[in-house]
Design an enzyme around this catalytic site. Structure first.
Site, PDB file in Angstrom:
ATOM      1  N   PRO A  75       0.824  -1.219   0.000  1.00  0.00           N
ATOM      2  CG  PRO A  75      -0.953  -1.608   1.464  1.00  0.00           C
ATOM      3  CD  PRO A  75       0.365  -2.190   1.003  1.00  0.00           C
ATOM      4  CB  CYS A  76       1.320   3.535  -2.643  1.00  0.00           C
ATOM      5  SG  CYS A  76      -0.298   3.952  -3.350  1.00  0.00           S
ATOM      6  CD  GLN A  77      -3.169   3.938   0.997  1.00  0.00           C
ATOM      7  OE1 GLN A  77      -2.187   3.200   0.975  1.00  0.00           O
ATOM      8  NE2 GLN A  77      -4.383   3.480   0.814  1.00  0.00           N
ATOM      9  CG  PHE A  79       5.790   5.628  -0.321  1.00  0.00           C
ATOM     10  CD1 PHE A  79       6.722   6.035   0.619  1.00  0.00           C
ATOM     11  CD2 PHE A  79       5.556   4.276  -0.463  1.00  0.00           C
ATOM     12  CE1 PHE A  79       7.407   5.119   1.392  1.00  0.00           C
ATOM     13  CE2 PHE A  79       6.241   3.349   0.300  1.00  0.00           C
ATOM     14  CZ  PHE A  79       7.167   3.771   1.231  1.00  0.00           C
ATOM     15  CG  ASN A 114       4.598   1.946  -3.641  1.00  0.00           C
ATOM     16  OD1 ASN A 114       4.017   3.015  -3.540  1.00  0.00           O
ATOM     17  ND2 ASN A 114       4.630   1.055  -2.660  1.00  0.00           N
TER      18      ASN A 114
END
Length: 296
Positions: A75-77, A79, A114
């Site tokens: 999960p990329c939140q 970044f 990502n």
């Protein structure tokens, strides 16, 4: 067929792309119930609900399996450019969990996906060091989905690793297969949307929100709202006639993510929008997967 495991599989965009390219998915993992429900409705192989922050649990679950390739998009939140960045946050640590799981299980190949902004993160650099010290040659590329058959300008960071290879070992092959032009919505969907212009809710009203089907869409996010009656047109908007513009449904937005017609989504509308926005575009994943499959 190469045997594949998908960690952080979400609603299945990356899995479907790799499956279409010829990989045999033996098991997938996620920890969000709505995404798991969607995934289960579209694939026949097992999906396991597992807290992927604990790499030891992943390793214990998979240590006796014959795995050729591991893929996944932690999960990329933390970044993401869409919100407040926290390069050392809890979600950022999932990147390290992924790296530790991959290097402990030691498949021949892995793929980590990502947001492109991840490269500024010290966590990302630590993960790259883990992969390199384990013996993987790495291709680290920012790729634009619209050059890979996806009608969407979506830039993502892909880390492709192969055990024993040299760094940048796929660069020339990737470059040779990328399109020289961006895929437009009309090229991909023809007239099926029934409109030439559509509203895409912007991150900020300082950005345009009206797009033409004769260009790629902007990045599909996990937020979808109707066009406000009070919307003030931006100078870059492609149309200024309210009667010719509408927002897209979540199914139409899934098409821009190159999910096929008939793909089943489960959950509330808000949950489905989030699943679609979080997904890797299917054709983007298939592009990467095909290159790997041809060089396995």
């Amino acid at each position: 067929m190469p045997r594949l495991v998908d960690l952080f599989c979400g609603c299945g965009g990356m899995s479907l792309g790799f499956q279409e390219a010829g990989f045999d998915i033996i098991e997938s993992f996620d920890n969000w119930a709505p995404a798991i429900a969607t995934y289960s409705a579209n694939f026949n192989h097992p999906i396991t609900s597992l807290d992927l922050s604990d790499s030891d649990r992943i390793i214990s679950h998979l240590k006796d399996r014959d795995i050729d390739i591991i893929i996944g998009g932690p999960p990329c939140q933390d970044f993401s450019i869409a919100g407040k960045r926290d390069f050392l946050g809890n979600r950022a640590n999932l990147t390290l969990s992924y790296a530790k799981a991959v290097t402990s299980l030691a498949p021949k190949w892995f793929v980590m996906e990502n947001v492109y902004n991840i490269q500024k993160s010290p966590i990302f650099q630590e993960a790259i060091k883990i992969f390199s010290e384990a013996g993987y040659g790495l291709n680290i590329r920012i790729l634009d989905a619209s050059l890979m058959g996806v009608p969407q300008q979506r830039k993502r960071c892909f880390v492709i690793g192969k055990m024993g290879a040299k760094d940048n070992f796929l660069d020339q092959i990737i470059d040779s297969k990328l399109s020289t032009s961006h895929t437009t919505v009309r090229q991909y969907l023809g007239e099926t949307l029934g409109t030439d212009f559509y509203y895409m809710h912007p991150r900020s009203y300082n950005r345009r929100a009206i797009f033409s089907i004769d260009e790629p869409s902007s990045t599909i996010r996990g937020v979808n709202r109707p066009m406000p009656a009070t919307y003030k047109f931006h100078p870059a908007d492609k149309c200024t006639d309210y009667s010719k513009i509408r927002a897209l449904s979540y199914i139409e937005r899934s098409y821009l993510q190159t999910f096929p017609n008939g793909y089943k989504f489960k959950g509330s509308n808000a949950q489905i929008e989030q699943q679609i926005g979080n997904a890797v575009p299917v054709k983007m994943a298939e592009f990467v997967a095909t290159i790997i499959f041809e060089n396995f």
